[in-house]
Design a protein around this motif. Structure first.
Motif, short mmCIF file in Angstrom:
data_model
loop_
_atom_site.label_atom_id
_atom_site.label_comp_id
_atom_site.label_asym_id
_atom_site.label_seq_id
_atom_site.Cartn_x
_atom_site.Cartn_y
_atom_site.Cartn_z
N ASP A 1 37.18 38.45 40.21
CA ASP A 1 37.88 39.70 40.52
C ASP A 1 39.00 39.96 39.52
O ASP A 1 39.19 41.09 39.06
CB ASP A 1 38.45 39.65 41.94
N LEU A 2 39.76 38.91 39.18
CA LEU A 2 40.88 39.12 38.26
C LEU A 2 40.39 39.39 36.85
O LEU A 2 40.99 40.20 36.12
CB LEU A 2 41.83 37.92 38.28
N VAL A 3 39.30 38.76 36.42
CA VAL A 3 38.74 39.08 35.11
C VAL A 3 38.38 40.56 35.05
O VAL A 3 38.73 41.27 34.09
CB VAL A 3 37.50 38.21 34.79
N ARG A 4 37.71 41.05 36.06
CA ARG A 4 37.31 42.46 36.07
C ARG A 4 38.54 43.38 36.10
O ARG A 4 38.56 44.42 35.43
CB ARG A 4 36.39 42.74 37.25
N THR A 5 39.56 42.99 36.86
CA THR A 5 40.79 43.77 36.90
C THR A 5 41.45 43.82 35.53
O THR A 5 41.89 44.89 35.06
CB THR A 5 41.76 43.17 37.93
N MET A 6 41.53 42.68 34.87
CA MET A 6 42.16 42.63 33.55
C MET A 6 41.37 43.44 32.53
O MET A 6 41.96 44.12 31.67
CB MET A 6 42.29 41.17 33.09
#
Length: 328
Positions: free
Chosen positions: A99-104
Motif C-alpha cells: 500500500d505504501l509503495v503504491r501511495t509513494m
C-alpha cells in the motif's frame, strides 16, 4: 593448462578456504557446514575479531540499501518516517508495504509501470501464499525492492533526471550512491555488478560494510546518514516485515541498525559504534540467524531476541529433528 582468456582466478590469487561459521545438525549428525568471513568492530571502530577474509570485496547485496537511501536524500528528496524506511527496505510484501509503495508512486506522479523491478511474489512465504490464494500474480510492486526503486524514481522526477535509465551505473543518481558508499565504507568500490532487482551493486569489503553501518549510527543528527538510520530504527517493520530478524533486532535492541542481504550477507551497528558484518559463502540463508546471534553475543548483546534470531530448525517428517548452530 588454463588459457590466458580463462575466467577462472589464477591459483596464486585464490583466497584461502574460509572457516566454518555454522553447521547443520540433523538427528545429532553434522550433515552440512557453512563457511564464510566475519568481522566485529569495537566501539572505537577497532577490529575486535576477524574470521576468514573480511578485507576482500564482496557484493553486500541489500545490506547496501541504507547507503542507497541516503543517496536519495542527498539528491534532495525529502523523505522521512515510514517512507524513508521503505526506501531502505527489503520488504516482506505485506499489505502495508504494498500500500505504501503504491501511495509513494502516486505522490510523485509515478505508476507501477515506471518501476524496473522484475515482477515477483512477496519474499515472505506466508505473504506469498496469501498473495497467490487471493488470485494475484507476480508484479513489480510485490518485489521486495520496490520501495527502494520508488524512491530512486522520485529522486529522478525531482531533479529532472531521466527515469528510463535510472538503473544505469552512469546515471546521476547512481553516481551519488557510489559516492555515499565510498564515503561511508572508507574505501573505493572494487567492482560494480547488477543486483537481483536490476540496480547497480557496488562491492566493498565486509570491514568496509561494518564501518559504513557504524558511520550511519554515529553520524550527526540531521545528516542524511543519521536520518536513514533513525527512520529504519523507528520503523523496522517497513525495512523488513513482521516475521523478520532485522525487525526483531531493531525493535528489541535499543539503537541497533540491522540490514540483511541476499546470498547470506548481514550487517549490524549498535548505538555505541560496535558493528559487525559477515557473509556465508554458500549463500545459505538458514545459517544467517545462528551466525548473527553468536556475533551479537560476542559484541555483548543480551536478551531473548538472540534466541529467537538464532533459531534455525531442521525438520524431518514434519517435526523438528535438528537445527543450524554457530561454531565460532
Amino acid at each position: 593448462m588454463i588459457p590466458s582468456t580463462s575466467p577462472f582466478t589464477p591459483a596464486s590469487t585464490v583466497p584461502s578456504v574460509p572457516p566454518v561459521l555454522a553447521e547443520d545438525v540433523r538427528s545429532g549428525f553434522v550433515e552440512g557446514r557453512h563457511r564464510g568471513s566475519l568481522v566485529l568492530l569495537g566501539p572505537e571502530g577497532q577490529v575486535e575479531l576477524e574470521l576468514g577474509e573480511p578485507g576482500i570485496p564482496v557484493f553486500p547485496r541489500s545490506s547496501n540499501k541504507p547507503m542507497q537511501a541516503a543517496a536519495v536524500l542527498r539528491a534532495g528528496l525529502d523523505l522521512s518516517g515510514e517512507r524513508l524506511a521503505l526506501a531502505a527496505a527489503s520488504h516482506s510484501g505485506e499489505p502495508f508495504h504494498l500500500d505504501l509503495v503504491r501511495t509513494m508512486l502516486a505522490e510523485h506522479g509515478l505508476t507501477a509501470d515506471d518501476l524496473q523491478t522484475p515482477p515477483d511474489l512477496p519474499v515472505d512465504p506466508v505473504e506469498a501464499e496469501a498473495y497467490l490464494t487471493s488470485g494475484r500474480v507476480r508484479d513489480r510492486v510485490a518485489m521486495n525492492c520496490s520501495g527502494k526503486h520508488t524512491a530512486m524514481l522520485a529522486a529522478c522526477v525531482l531533479n529532472g533526471w531521466p527515469k528510463e535509465s535510472y538503473l544505469d551505473p552512469a546515471h546521476p543518481y547512481q553516481k551519488l550512491v557510489r559516492m555515499v558508499v565510498e564515503e561511508s565504507a572508507g574505501e573505493r568500490v572494487a567492482a560494480v555488478g547488477t543486483d537481483g532487482c536490476g540496480a547497480p551493486l557496488m562491492a566493498i569489503s565486509l570491514t568496509g560494510l561494518a564501518r559504513a553501518f557504524r558511520h550511519f549510527v554515529l553520524a550527526a543528527e540531521g545528516s542524511d546518514e543519521r536520518r536513514v538510520a533513525d527512520a529504519m530504527r523507528a520503523h523496522p517493520e517497513y525495512v523488513a516485515g513482521t516475521r523478520r530478524h532485522d525487525t526483531w533486532l531493531m525493535r528489541e535492541v535499543p539503537g541497533a541498525l540491522s540490514k540483511t542481504g541476499a546470498e547470506a550477507v548481514q550487517a549490524v551497528a549498535l548505538a555505541d559504534g560496535r558493528a559487525l558484518a559477515f557473509k556465508i559463502d554458500d549463500g545459505g540463508a538458514r545459517a544467517v540467524g545462528p551466525v548473527l546471534a553468536r556475533a551479537l553475543d560476542l559484541l555483548g548483546v543480551e536478551g531473548d531476541v538472540l534466541r529467537r534470531i538464532g533459531r534455525s530448525p531442521l525438520s524431518g517428517g514434519g517435526v523438528e529433528v535438528g537445527g543450524v548452530r554457530a561454531v565460532f
